[in-house]
Design an enzyme around this catalytic site. Structure first.
Site, PDB file in Angstrom:
ATOM      1  N   SER A 261       0.774  -1.244   0.000  1.00  0.00           N
ATOM      2  CA  SER A 261       0.000   0.000   0.000  1.00  0.00           C
ATOM      3  C   SER A 261       0.808   1.300   0.000  1.00  0.00           C
ATOM      4  CB  SER A 261      -0.911   0.016   1.221  1.00  0.00           C
ATOM      5  OG  SER A 261      -0.127  -0.002   2.386  1.00  0.00           O
ATOM      6  N   PRO A 263       3.236   4.399  -0.909  1.00  0.00           N
ATOM      7  CA  PRO A 263       2.988   5.445   0.080  1.00  0.00           C
ATOM      8  C   PRO A 263       1.514   5.784   0.308  1.00  0.00           C
ATOM      9  CG  PRO A 263       3.652   6.446  -1.981  1.00  0.00           C
ATOM     10  CD  PRO A 263       3.687   4.963  -2.198  1.00  0.00           C
ATOM     11  N   GLY A 264       0.596   5.001  -0.240  1.00  0.00           N
ATOM     12  CA  GLY A 264      -0.804   5.185   0.139  1.00  0.00           C
ATOM     13  C   GLY A 264      -1.664   5.914  -0.876  1.00  0.00           C
ATOM     14  N   ASP A 311       4.989  -8.580   5.426  1.00  0.00           N
ATOM     15  CA  ASP A 311       5.223  -9.105   4.084  1.00  0.00           C
ATOM     16  C   ASP A 311       3.881  -9.582   3.528  1.00  0.00           C
ATOM     17  OD1 ASP A 311       5.911 -10.709   1.871  1.00  0.00           O
ATOM     18  OD2 ASP A 311       7.893 -11.072   2.727  1.00  0.00           O
ATOM     19  N   CYS A 382       2.281  -1.218 -12.606  1.00  0.00           N
ATOM     20  CA  CYS A 382       2.559  -0.118 -13.539  1.00  0.00           C
ATOM     21  C   CYS A 382       3.618  -0.572 -14.533  1.00  0.00           C
ATOM     22  CB  CYS A 382       2.970   1.155 -12.801  1.00  0.00           C
ATOM     23  SG  CYS A 382       4.447   1.003 -11.797  1.00  0.00           S
TER      24      CYS A 382
HETATM   25  C1  LIG Z   1       3.616  -0.289  -6.626  1.00  0.00           C
HETATM   26  S1  LIG Z   1       4.121   0.091  -5.020  1.00  0.00           S
HETATM   27  C2  LIG Z   1       2.612   0.423  -4.217  1.00  0.00           C
HETATM   28  C3  LIG Z   1       2.071   1.798  -4.452  1.00  0.00           C
HETATM   29  C4  LIG Z   1       0.856   2.093  -3.605  1.00  0.00           C
HETATM   30  N1  LIG Z   1      -0.179   1.104  -3.775  1.00  0.00           N
HETATM   31  C5  LIG Z   1       0.275   3.456  -3.917  1.00  0.00           C
HETATM   32  O1  LIG Z   1      -0.654   3.557  -4.702  1.00  0.00           O
HETATM   33  O2  LIG Z   1       0.791   4.435  -3.369  1.00  0.00           O
HETATM   34  C6  LIG Z   1       4.512  -1.462  -4.384  1.00  0.00           C
HETATM   35  C7  LIG Z   1       4.762  -1.468  -2.896  1.00  0.00           C
HETATM   36  O3  LIG Z   1       4.976  -2.819  -2.506  1.00  0.00           O
HETATM   37  C8  LIG Z   1       5.859  -2.813  -1.406  1.00  0.00           C
HETATM   38  N2  LIG Z   1       6.375  -4.190  -1.289  1.00  0.00           N
HETATM   39  C9  LIG Z   1       7.378  -4.783  -1.958  1.00  0.00           C
HETATM   40  N3  LIG Z   1       7.483  -6.073  -1.579  1.00  0.00           N
HETATM   41  C10 LIG Z   1       6.517  -6.291  -0.663  1.00  0.00           C
HETATM   42  C11 LIG Z   1       6.109  -7.418   0.097  1.00  0.00           C
HETATM   43  N4  LIG Z   1       6.737  -8.597  -0.037  1.00  0.00           N
HETATM   44  N5  LIG Z   1       5.091  -7.270   0.953  1.00  0.00           N
HETATM   45  C12 LIG Z   1       4.471  -6.081   1.102  1.00  0.00           C
HETATM   46  N6  LIG Z   1       4.805  -4.985   0.406  1.00  0.00           N
HETATM   47  C13 LIG Z   1       5.805  -5.095  -0.461  1.00  0.00           C
HETATM   48  C14 LIG Z   1       6.854  -1.735  -1.729  1.00  0.00           C
HETATM   49  O4  LIG Z   1       7.441  -1.234  -0.553  1.00  0.00           O
HETATM   50  C15 LIG Z   1       5.972  -0.688  -2.433  1.00  0.00           C
HETATM   51  O5  LIG Z   1       5.588   0.283  -1.516  1.00  0.00           O
END
Ligand SMILES: C[S@@+](CC[C@H](N)C(=O)[O-])C[C@H]1O[C@@H](n2cnc3c(N)ncnc32)[C@H](O)[C@@H]1O
Length: 452
Positions: A261, A263-264, A311, A382
């Site tokens: 989620s 930076p939200g 995770d 993306c």
């Molecule tokens: C595409 S970004 C999310 C952007 C967010 N949904 C938004 O709209 O602002 C993917 C996110 O997945 C997180 N991430 C990577 N591996 C992960 C894992 N195994 N479990 C949870 N989060 C994870 C990253 O830190 C990153 O913030």
């Protein structure tokens, strides 16, 4: 020491990107506010992003007139040459003589190289676009790579999928400057009222035609210093990203899980659509990024988000079948947003893509287990790479007959025109492509759990 003019600042930032791996967008955000004139801020943004994106083409043009390798020059001198060539080749509004003279001025901080900068840029000016390009038929990959400044490995992938014409079109779309999009915080204000407010604050606004709460803005100051931003009336978010919450389509009062989620951006949009009623569990693996969700939620006046460190392959504490909506906005290669992130194309390597599908599938599997019967699972990225998108969804579906695809056409806030998109969307998937849709490259898939 280079002076702190617009061009001097651009040289400094480009040097930091090259030597320290700094992120251009963060550097720009932090530094341009020191320039008092908004036209200067606009110009620095153009120079930094344009020079980064077109670096391969610029170096190709410069090398034709250099007697020694670029790598033998100090980083600052390389940056001066590149921004000079960028202005000569891509920026019509800067007269060529000005581009050369201003570059020579900057190079005076490196007296040994002033003559070289002058000589090389004058030759680039005289030759303009008259280059000996690689032969498009015999060296297609190299031609497209040099012509549109993309790494060869990306071109190779896209050529296999789309052929020369369409790969060229995609590269050209990636090379365009990116627009800034914002999302109205409909919990506090309507889009029309926000447009008036922003106009009063000196921001140029244009309503988006595809997403009801979106608008495109032009503002070369610090957005976070605007009163309307500080009051939480909007969030900066790209148009494609804004589409995701519409596909999730949560209702007030529901239990929602956002597995990745931070930076939200999408989490706060989901909360908006839920009228800040219900509960959103917002997971991310990076603790420092979770704080950004808290900050946004507070600014936007949202109370239903519960950020959780964890995770997404485990989602600790989340019960099986407990959620009405589950979003997996997966970590991905990001190859759909090369237009927006000027330096991304040079930061990625093909090997970075290898482990992603396994991670994405593991997250999707665990997230799916949390969806209640009748609830929806949404997967988004993306990127435009099939192994992270269509192929991944196919693999998931082959072992999960309890999930049915949901026709996306009903949730989409705009009409699809291309019959290929309509057909895909009716099967629960949509791949947005920068050159076909004039949006960031995004993938969306939606499924409904029909049984345990
Ligand atoms: C595409 S970004 C999310 C952007 C967010 N949904 C938004 O709209 O602002 C993917 C996110 O997945 C997180 N991430 C990577 N591996 C992960 C894992 N195994 N479990 C949870 N989060 C994870 C990253 O830190 C990153 O913030």
């Amino acid at each position: 020491m280079i002076k702190e003019t617009a061009r001097g600042m651009a040289v400094h930032m480009l040097t930091r990107v090259e030597t320290q791996g700094a992120y251009a967008n963060l550097l720009l955000q932090k530094n341009i506010i020191r320039l008092t004139d908004s036209r200067d801020r606009q110009f620095v943004t153009l120079l930094v992003n344009g020079t980064l994106k077109h670096r391969l083409t610029l170096d190709y043009a410069l090398r034709l007139h250099l007697s020694k390798p670029m790598s033998s020059l100090p980083h600052e001198v390389r940056a001066i040459l590149r921004i000079g060539a960028f202005q000569l080749l891509y920026v019509d509004k800067v007269p060529s003589a000005v581009a050369v003279n201003e570059s020579v001025e900057l190079a005076k901080a490196y007296p040994k190289f002033t003559g070289l900068v002058n000589g090389v840029l004058r030759k680039v000016m005289d030759k303009a676009w008259d280059f000996p390009w690689p032969d498009v038929k015999r060296e297609t990959v190299r031609y497209l790579s040099v012509r549109y400044s993309h790494p060869e490995w990306m071109i190779q992938r896209w050529l296999k999928r789309w052929g020369v014409e369409e790969t060229g079109a995609l590269c050209r779309a990636n090379d365009e400057p990116a627009h800034t999009w914002i999302r109205t915080n409909t919990l506090k204000i309507s889009r029309e009222e926000l447009m008036d407010r922003l106009t009063q604050e000196g921001v140029t606004v244009e309503p988006g035609t595809r997403i009801p709460e979106s608008m495109r803005i032009q503002h070369f100051g610090a957005i976070d210093r605007l009163g309307s931003f500080q009051e939480g009336l909007f969030t900066v978010q790209d148009e494609s990203s804004q589409l995701v919450a519409h596909i999730v389509a949560p209702k007030p009062g529901q239990r929602v899980l956002d597995a990745c989620s931070a930076p939200g951006g999408k989490t706060t949009h989901l909360a908006q659509m839920m009228q800040d009623e219900g509960e959103i569990q917002a997971f991310d693996i990076h603790e420092q990024k979770l704080e950004l969700i808290n900050q946004s939620a507070q600014r936007l006046g949202i109370t239903i988000i519960h950020p959780q460190l964890g995770d997404a392959r485990d989602l600790p504490g989340v019960k099986l079948g407990s959620q009405q909506r589950v979003l997996v906005d997966a970590p991905c290669s990001g190859l759909g947003v090369l237009r927006r992130r000027a330096d991304l194309r040079w930061q990625k390597e093909e090997k970075d893509l290898k482990g992603l599908p396994l991670l994405q599938l593991a997250i999707l599997e665990r997230a799916a287990s949390c969806v209640e019967v009748g609830g929806d699972l949404i997967y988004s990225t993306c990127t435009i790479e099939p192994e992270e998108n269509f192929e991944l969804v196919k693999t998931f579906r082959s072992t999960h007959p309890e999930f049915e695809p949901v026709n996306l056409v009903e949730d989409l806030p705009f009409d699809l025109e291309d019959p290929r998109d309509i057909q895909q969307a009716s099967k629960g998937m949509l791949q947005l492509l920068p050159h076909r849709h004039n949006m960031d490259g995004f993938f969306l898939a939606k499924f409904r759990r029909t049984s345990q």
